[in-house]
Every structure is written in C-alpha cells, then in structure tokens.
Scaffold this motif. Structure first.
Motif, PDB file in Angstrom:
ATOM      1  N   TYR A 132       0.825  -1.606   0.092  1.00  0.00           N
ATOM      2  CA  TYR A 132       0.139   0.081  -0.214  1.00  0.00           C
ATOM      3  C   TYR A 132       0.652   0.850  -0.145  1.00  0.00           C
ATOM      4  O   TYR A 132       0.440   2.185  -0.788  1.00  0.00           O
ATOM      5  CB  TYR A 132      -0.771   0.311   0.936  1.00  0.00           C
ATOM      6  N   LYS A 133       1.945   1.114   0.899  1.00  0.00           N
ATOM      7  CA  LYS A 133       2.464   1.887   0.673  1.00  0.00           C
ATOM      8  C   LYS A 133       3.693   2.549   0.419  1.00  0.00           C
ATOM      9  O   LYS A 133       4.318   3.698  -0.492  1.00  0.00           O
ATOM     10  CB  LYS A 133       3.602   3.023   2.442  1.00  0.00           C
ATOM     11  N   ASN A 134       4.162   1.554  -0.374  1.00  0.00           N
ATOM     12  CA  ASN A 134       5.698   1.835  -1.334  1.00  0.00           C
ATOM     13  C   ASN A 134       4.793   1.101  -2.708  1.00  0.00           C
ATOM     14  O   ASN A 134       5.920   0.816  -3.517  1.00  0.00           O
ATOM     15  CB  ASN A 134       6.575   0.582  -0.732  1.00  0.00           C
ATOM     16  N   GLY A 135       4.282   0.757  -2.939  1.00  0.00           N
ATOM     17  CA  GLY A 135       3.738   0.201  -4.063  1.00  0.00           C
ATOM     18  C   GLY A 135       4.385  -1.227  -4.689  1.00  0.00           C
ATOM     19  O   GLY A 135       3.890  -1.334  -5.955  1.00  0.00           O
ATOM     20  N   TYR A 136       4.437  -1.572  -4.003  1.00  0.00           N
ATOM     21  CA  TYR A 136       5.681  -3.238  -4.821  1.00  0.00           C
ATOM     22  C   TYR A 136       4.429  -3.816  -4.809  1.00  0.00           C
ATOM     23  O   TYR A 136       3.555  -4.467  -3.870  1.00  0.00           O
ATOM     24  CB  TYR A 136       6.476  -3.752  -3.316  1.00  0.00           C
ATOM     25  N   THR A 137       4.666  -4.826  -6.032  1.00  0.00           N
ATOM     26  CA  THR A 137       3.526  -6.155  -6.306  1.00  0.00           C
ATOM     27  C   THR A 137       4.335  -6.926  -5.745  1.00  0.00           C
ATOM     28  O   THR A 137       4.917  -7.233  -4.509  1.00  0.00           O
ATOM     29  CB  THR A 137       4.034  -6.223  -8.174  1.00  0.00           C
ATOM     30  N   PRO A 138       3.067  -8.058  -5.263  1.00  0.00           N
ATOM     31  CA  PRO A 138       3.345  -9.859  -4.994  1.00  0.00           C
ATOM     32  C   PRO A 138       4.563 -10.008  -4.932  1.00  0.00           C
ATOM     33  O   PRO A 138       5.197 -10.369  -4.120  1.00  0.00           O
ATOM     34  CB  PRO A 138       1.864 -10.565  -4.577  1.00  0.00           C
ATOM     35  N   LYS A 139       4.955 -10.456  -6.203  1.00  0.00           N
ATOM     36  CA  LYS A 139       5.853 -10.936  -6.644  1.00  0.00           C
ATOM     37  C   LYS A 139       7.615 -10.215  -5.546  1.00  0.00           C
ATOM     38  O   LYS A 139       8.726 -10.815  -5.763  1.00  0.00           O
ATOM     39  CB  LYS A 139       6.697 -10.460  -7.966  1.00  0.00           C
ATOM     40  N   GLU A 140       7.683  -8.748  -5.720  1.00  0.00           N
ATOM     41  CA  GLU A 140       8.947  -8.105  -5.057  1.00  0.00           C
ATOM     42  C   GLU A 140       8.351  -8.418  -3.567  1.00  0.00           C
ATOM     43  O   GLU A 140       9.611  -8.340  -3.138  1.00  0.00           O
ATOM     44  CB  GLU A 140       8.661  -6.403  -5.655  1.00  0.00           C
ATOM     45  N   ILE A 141       7.344  -8.368  -3.092  1.00  0.00           N
ATOM     46  CA  ILE A 141       7.478  -8.405  -1.402  1.00  0.00           C
ATOM     47  C   ILE A 141       8.005  -9.557  -1.177  1.00  0.00           C
ATOM     48  O   ILE A 141       8.685 -10.567  -0.531  1.00  0.00           O
ATOM     49  CB  ILE A 141       5.658  -8.440  -1.482  1.00  0.00           C
ATOM     50  N   ALA A 142       7.509 -10.628  -2.232  1.00  0.00           N
ATOM     51  CA  ALA A 142       7.358 -12.186  -1.635  1.00  0.00           C
ATOM     52  C   ALA A 142       8.971 -12.363  -2.173  1.00  0.00           C
ATOM     53  O   ALA A 142       9.919 -13.166  -0.669  1.00  0.00           O
ATOM     54  CB  ALA A 142       7.055 -12.566  -3.173  1.00  0.00           C
ATOM     55  N   LEU A 143       9.722 -11.824  -3.325  1.00  0.00           N
ATOM     56  CA  LEU A 143      11.806 -11.652  -3.154  1.00  0.00           C
ATOM     57  C   LEU A 143      12.340 -11.043  -1.774  1.00  0.00           C
ATOM     58  O   LEU A 143      13.107 -11.546  -1.497  1.00  0.00           O
ATOM     59  CB  LEU A 143      11.655 -10.645  -4.594  1.00  0.00           C
ATOM     60  N   GLN A 144      12.219  -9.554  -1.344  1.00  0.00           N
ATOM     61  CA  GLN A 144      12.429  -9.604  -0.520  1.00  0.00           C
ATOM     62  C   GLN A 144      12.187 -10.102   0.707  1.00  0.00           C
ATOM     63  O   GLN A 144      13.074  -9.722   1.158  1.00  0.00           O
ATOM     64  CB  GLN A 144      11.729  -7.911  -0.038  1.00  0.00           C
ATOM     65  N   LEU A 145      10.984 -10.234   1.299  1.00  0.00           N
ATOM     66  CA  LEU A 145      11.109 -11.578   2.327  1.00  0.00           C
ATOM     67  C   LEU A 145      11.285 -12.677   2.607  1.00  0.00           C
ATOM     68  O   LEU A 145      10.996 -13.582   3.444  1.00  0.00           O
ATOM     69  CB  LEU A 145       9.314 -10.577   2.884  1.00  0.00           C
ATOM     70  N   SER A 146      11.362 -13.373   1.107  1.00  0.00           N
ATOM     71  CA  SER A 146      11.985 -14.719   1.353  1.00  0.00           C
ATOM     72  C   SER A 146      10.559 -15.179   1.291  1.00  0.00           C
ATOM     73  O   SER A 146      10.632 -15.924   2.166  1.00  0.00           O
ATOM     74  CB  SER A 146      12.696 -14.962   2.140  1.00  0.00           C
ATOM     75  N   LEU A 147       9.693 -15.126   1.031  1.00  0.00           N
ATOM     76  CA  LEU A 147       7.506 -15.844   1.305  1.00  0.00           C
ATOM     77  C   LEU A 147       8.287 -16.198  -0.102  1.00  0.00           C
ATOM     78  O   LEU A 147       8.431 -16.021  -1.204  1.00  0.00           O
ATOM     79  CB  LEU A 147       7.599 -15.145   1.383  1.00  0.00           C
ATOM     80  N   SER A 148       6.857 -17.355   0.087  1.00  0.00           N
ATOM     81  CA  SER A 148       6.289 -17.460  -1.312  1.00  0.00           C
ATOM     82  C   SER A 148       5.134 -16.611  -1.388  1.00  0.00           C
ATOM     83  O   SER A 148       4.322 -15.909  -1.289  1.00  0.00           O
ATOM     84  CB  SER A 148       5.111 -18.874  -1.619  1.00  0.00           C
ATOM     85  N   VAL A 149       5.043 -16.118  -3.796  1.00  0.00           N
ATOM     86  CA  VAL A 149       4.165 -15.051  -4.230  1.00  0.00           C
ATOM     87  C   VAL A 149       2.709 -15.402  -3.725  1.00  0.00           C
ATOM     88  O   VAL A 149       2.131 -14.542  -3.108  1.00  0.00           O
ATOM     89  CB  VAL A 149       3.774 -15.151  -5.199  1.00  0.00           C
ATOM     90  N   GLN A 150       2.463 -16.912  -3.189  1.00  0.00           N
ATOM     91  CA  GLN A 150       1.231 -16.862  -2.799  1.00  0.00           C
ATOM     92  C   GLN A 150       0.976 -16.657  -1.683  1.00  0.00           C
ATOM     93  O   GLN A 150      -0.574 -16.589  -1.035  1.00  0.00           O
ATOM     94  CB  GLN A 150       0.340 -18.289  -3.161  1.00  0.00           C
ATOM     95  N   THR A 151       1.754 -16.533  -0.740  1.00  0.00           N
ATOM     96  CA  THR A 151       2.142 -16.408   0.647  1.00  0.00           C
ATOM     97  C   THR A 151       1.255 -15.121   0.805  1.00  0.00           C
ATOM     98  O   THR A 151       1.039 -14.557   1.917  1.00  0.00           O
ATOM     99  CB  THR A 151       3.298 -16.539   1.196  1.00  0.00           C
ATOM    100  N   VAL A 152       2.617 -14.010  -0.124  1.00  0.00           N
ATOM    101  CA  VAL A 152       2.450 -13.248   0.069  1.00  0.00           C
ATOM    102  C   VAL A 152       0.324 -12.679  -0.604  1.00  0.00           C
ATOM    103  O   VAL A 152      -0.207 -11.198   0.425  1.00  0.00           O
ATOM    104  CB  VAL A 152       3.027 -11.889  -1.216  1.00  0.00           C
ATOM    105  N   LYS A 153      -0.077 -12.874  -1.153  1.00  0.00           N
ATOM    106  CA  LYS A 153      -1.338 -12.990  -1.628  1.00  0.00           C
ATOM    107  C   LYS A 153      -1.874 -13.123  -0.643  1.00  0.00           C
ATOM    108  O   LYS A 153      -3.017 -12.701  -0.858  1.00  0.00           O
ATOM    109  CB  LYS A 153      -1.859 -13.583  -3.058  1.00  0.00           C
ATOM    110  N   ASN A 154      -1.929 -14.146   0.222  1.00  0.00           N
ATOM    111  CA  ASN A 154      -2.924 -14.262   0.473  1.00  0.00           C
ATOM    112  C   ASN A 154      -2.692 -13.375   2.311  1.00  0.00           C
ATOM    113  O   ASN A 154      -3.610 -12.749   2.761  1.00  0.00           O
ATOM    114  CB  ASN A 154      -2.921 -15.620   2.040  1.00  0.00           C
TER     115      ASN A 154
END
Length: 200
Positions: free
Chosen positions: A144-166
């Motif tokens: 919301y604040k930084n405008g990152y996509t789920p994929k970008e967040i997943a890479l940054q936090l070492s999570l799966s994309v689906q986990t981020v979307k959840n």
C-alpha cells in the motif's frame, strides 16, 4: 481469468457486486478516461479526481446499472456528465449557496468531498494497520505505501508469492469488515485503491 471477459461481461458481474470485475474494468479504462478528462480540466489532479469519483459512484450505484448497458458507452457518458456538472456546479455555487445540483445527478459529487473521503479512508487504514499482526502489517505496508507487487514483496521477504497474496487478501478483508458497517462509500474508495494495488 477475467482478462478473457469482454467489457460488457465485466459490467454485468459488477452489477452482481463482483469486486474482481470492478478492478479489471478500472484497469482497462482509467487511463483512457483520465486522458479524456484531462483535455477538459485545467489541472491533472482535477481530472484524476473526476475519474476516481466516477468509479466510486459506479460501484455505489452498481445495482441501478441498466441490464443492457454497454461498458464503454456507459463510462464515457458518465464521464461527460461529470465534467458538465463539475463546471455547472462552479457556476451555481456562485449564485446559490445551498444548491442541490450535486444531489440531483447520480454521478455528481464535489472534489472537496472526495478529498475528505480519502482522508477519512486513510485514517481508517492506519487504524486497521495498527491492529494487524506484524508480518501482515509489514506486507501491507510494502504493497500500500511503497507500491510493491506481490512478487517484489515475496523476493524481499523470502516468501512465496501465494503467501504474500494471502496476507494481502486477509488485510483487505480486515479493512472491509471495518468499512462496510461504518461507511459503504469509503469501502468503494477502498475498492478503487485495490484496483491500483491489486493482489490478484
């Protein structure tokens, strides 16, 4: 999946309160509508506000959309009336302090009212974030604040994309719960934000 739907099919789904269809239609049309509004408006921000208000009202009045409505025609007609009413409202306010023009047109609301709504929505979002679990709050902030996509967040936090979307889906559900009973129009604003920082 909705990418394969026609615009008119999306409009029918919106009549049935399909939020994903609303997001898809917004993403298909907002740039075109903004470009059209910008030709008439003096400022970019005014054109942007006008288009945002149009989609908020589209969602708020979705149950009144004619069954045979064509999406492109419906949106551009709504935009034309909003532009007309925007300039008419300026003239009317000079003559009548208590004008009811904004109440008479189903797509009319002032830019000032929109700004207040967005400020109120921001306040609700901030309150909701404070109640989120730490990980959800972190992920939501990045989206919301930084405008990152789920994929970008997943890479940054070492999570799966689906986990981020959840996480983002749960965050949106939390916000929906706060807003639905409090202010349905603010929830429409949230849907509009969701169309920008979509989790799909």
């Amino acid at each position: 999946m909705l990418q394969n739907y026609t615009d008119d099919m999306l409009l029918v789904l919106i009549q049935g309160s399909d939020e994903d269809a609303f997001t898809e239609l917004f993403q298909r049309y907002w740039k075109q509508l903004y470009a059209t509004a910008l030709k008439r408006m003096a400022k970019e921000e005014e054109a942007k506000d006008l288009v945002q208000e149009l989609f908020v009202k589209l969602w708020m009045r979705r149950s009144t959309i004619p069954e045979d409505a064509k999406a492109a025609e419906y949106l551009y007609t709504a935009l034309r009336y909003r532009i007309i009413n925007y300039f008419q409202a300026d003239q009317v306010r000079l003559k009548y302090a208590n004008t009811r023009l904004a109440e008479q047109d189903y797509f009319t609301s002032s830019t000032a009212e929109s700004s207040i709504a967005l400020e109120e929505l921001e306040s609700v979002i901030e309150q909701a974030m404070a109640d989120m679990p730490a990980r959800m709050q972190e992920i939501f902030m990045l989206s919301y604040k930084n405008g990152y996509t789920p994929k970008e967040i997943a890479l940054q936090l070492s999570l799966s994309v689906q986990t981020v979307k959840n996480y983002l889906t749960h965050a949106r559900t939390l916000l929906k719960g706060r807003l639905m009973g409090q202010n349905p129009e603010l929830y429409a604003q949230l849907l509009l934000l969701g169309a920008v920082w979509t989790v799909s």
